[in-house]
Scaffold this motif. Structure first.
Motif, short mmCIF file in Angstrom:
data_model
loop_
_atom_site.label_atom_id
_atom_site.label_comp_id
_atom_site.label_asym_id
_atom_site.label_seq_id
_atom_site.Cartn_x
_atom_site.Cartn_y
_atom_site.Cartn_z
N ASP A 104 0.84 -1.19 0.00
CA ASP A 104 0.00 0.00 0.00
C ASP A 104 0.88 1.25 0.00
O ASP A 104 1.89 1.31 0.73
CB ASP A 104 -0.89 0.04 1.24
CG ASP A 104 -1.96 -1.05 1.25
OD1 ASP A 104 -2.09 -1.77 0.24
OD2 ASP A 104 -2.65 -1.18 2.29
N GLU A 105 0.48 2.24 -0.80
CA GLU A 105 1.13 3.55 -0.83
C GLU A 105 2.63 3.44 -1.07
O GLU A 105 3.44 4.19 -0.52
CB GLU A 105 0.84 4.33 0.46
CG GLU A 105 -0.65 4.57 0.68
CD GLU A 105 -0.95 5.60 1.74
OE1 GLU A 105 -0.01 6.05 2.43
OE2 GLU A 105 -2.13 5.99 1.86
N ASP A 108 4.92 7.52 -5.00
CA ASP A 108 4.42 8.90 -5.03
C ASP A 108 3.56 9.12 -6.28
O ASP A 108 2.73 10.03 -6.31
CB ASP A 108 5.57 9.89 -5.06
CG ASP A 108 6.50 9.77 -3.87
OD1 ASP A 108 5.98 9.61 -2.74
OD2 ASP A 108 7.72 9.82 -4.05
N THR A 135 -0.54 4.01 -4.48
CA THR A 135 -0.14 5.41 -4.53
C THR A 135 -0.41 6.07 -3.18
O THR A 135 -1.46 5.86 -2.58
CB THR A 135 -0.93 6.17 -5.61
OG1 THR A 135 -0.72 5.53 -6.88
CG2 THR A 135 -0.49 7.62 -5.70
N ARG A 136 0.53 6.84 -2.69
CA ARG A 136 0.35 7.51 -1.39
C ARG A 136 -0.73 8.58 -1.48
O ARG A 136 -1.04 9.10 -2.56
CB ARG A 136 1.66 8.15 -0.94
CG ARG A 136 2.13 9.30 -1.82
CD ARG A 136 3.20 10.12 -1.13
NE ARG A 136 3.84 11.08 -2.01
CZ ARG A 136 3.32 12.27 -2.34
NH1 ARG A 136 2.14 12.65 -1.87
NH2 ARG A 136 3.99 13.10 -3.14
N SER A 137 -1.27 8.94 -0.34
CA SER A 137 -2.22 10.04 -0.27
C SER A 137 -1.56 11.32 -0.76
O SER A 137 -0.44 11.64 -0.36
CB SER A 137 -2.71 10.22 1.17
OG SER A 137 -3.67 11.24 1.24
N GLY A 139 -0.58 11.63 -3.78
CA GLY A 139 0.21 11.25 -4.94
C GLY A 139 -0.60 11.31 -6.24
O GLY A 139 -1.80 11.61 -6.25
N GLU A 217 -8.79 6.73 -0.17
CA GLU A 217 -7.99 5.65 0.39
C GLU A 217 -8.80 4.41 0.70
O GLU A 217 -8.26 3.33 0.88
CB GLU A 217 -7.24 6.14 1.62
CG GLU A 217 -6.21 7.21 1.28
CD GLU A 217 -5.49 7.75 2.50
OE1 GLU A 217 -5.60 7.12 3.56
OE2 GLU A 217 -4.82 8.78 2.37
#
Length: 219
Positions: A104-105, A108, A135-137, A139, A217
């Motif tokens: 997870d995440e 970028d 993908t990160r928050s 991103g 998310e």
């Protein structure tokens, strides 16, 4: 589901040297896409369904940390060898865009160039969910879509219930799925997502860069 056999046969039949001839145009690529990723500090990038590695090279040669994957082992190897020609030792693996295997995440930013339109709309939505997961928050997720041409409809095919085309046996595209998206179709696929950047590039592809929001998310 992705047609793994079709894509592996497709990339096995390609001449890697011919593919590499196109890569120079992506080395230290100057494009608005690069500027958007830099502006949002998307330093670690994944090239999803990387093909012969054009976007992998474009980002890696501009200083981004790049990992790449493709469902075709041959495409993964073509990308790995192509990047090595420029002294780039990137991580490239074989995986499905529906189940990438990344944490997870992990990134970028993620790139899916002319990928979502080569699966049914249901699978395209699943793929987007997977890309958002890795993908990160805050991103970025880049998705591009080929503009349909007369030749796409002229080759023998069946039309699936969602409007996707599946090409018939005996054609050069036998087994390939192509979902022709117009602007309304893209908007429907991306409904509820934050679009930072939209354009039609010089190849006629519709390009969208999305930003993952905290509310995304739990997709």
């Amino acid at each position: 589901m992705e047609n793994k056999d079709f894509w592996e046969n497709c990339w096995q039949s390609e001449n890697p040297e011919a593919m590499y001839a196109y890569l120079d145009g992506y080395y230290r690529w100057k494009d608005g896409i690069i500027d958007v990723f830099r502006a949002h500090r998307a330093e670690r990038v994944c090239d999803a369904a990387c093909g012969f590695g054009a976007y992998s090279l474009a980002f890696a040669s501009n200083g981004f940390q790049v990992e790449s994957f493709d469902i075709s082992p041959s495409a993964s190897e073509i990308t790995r060898r192509g990047l090595a020609r420029y002294g780039i030792d990137a991580r490239v693996k074989t995986a499905s865009i529906l189940e990438t295997g990344y944490e997870d995440e992990a990134f970028d930013g993620v790139i899916a160039s002319s990928v979502l339109d080569h699966m049914t709309s249901a699978d395209a939505r699943k793929a987007l969910t997977e890309l958002y997961r890795i993908t990160r928050s805050g991103g970025l997720v880049l998705a591009s879509f080929d503009t349909a041409e007369n030749s796409d409809f002229g080759m023998a095919h069946e039309v699936l219930p969602d409007g996707s085309l599946r090409y018939a046996e005996g054609t050069p595209r036998a087994g390939m799925i192509f979902h022709p998206y117009d602007e309304d179709g893209i908007a429907s696929l991306l409904e509820g997502k934050t679009v930072l950047y939209a354009r039609t590039n010089r190849k006629g592809e519709q390009v969208r860069i999305l930003q993952k929001q905290p509310a995304d998310e739990n997709l």
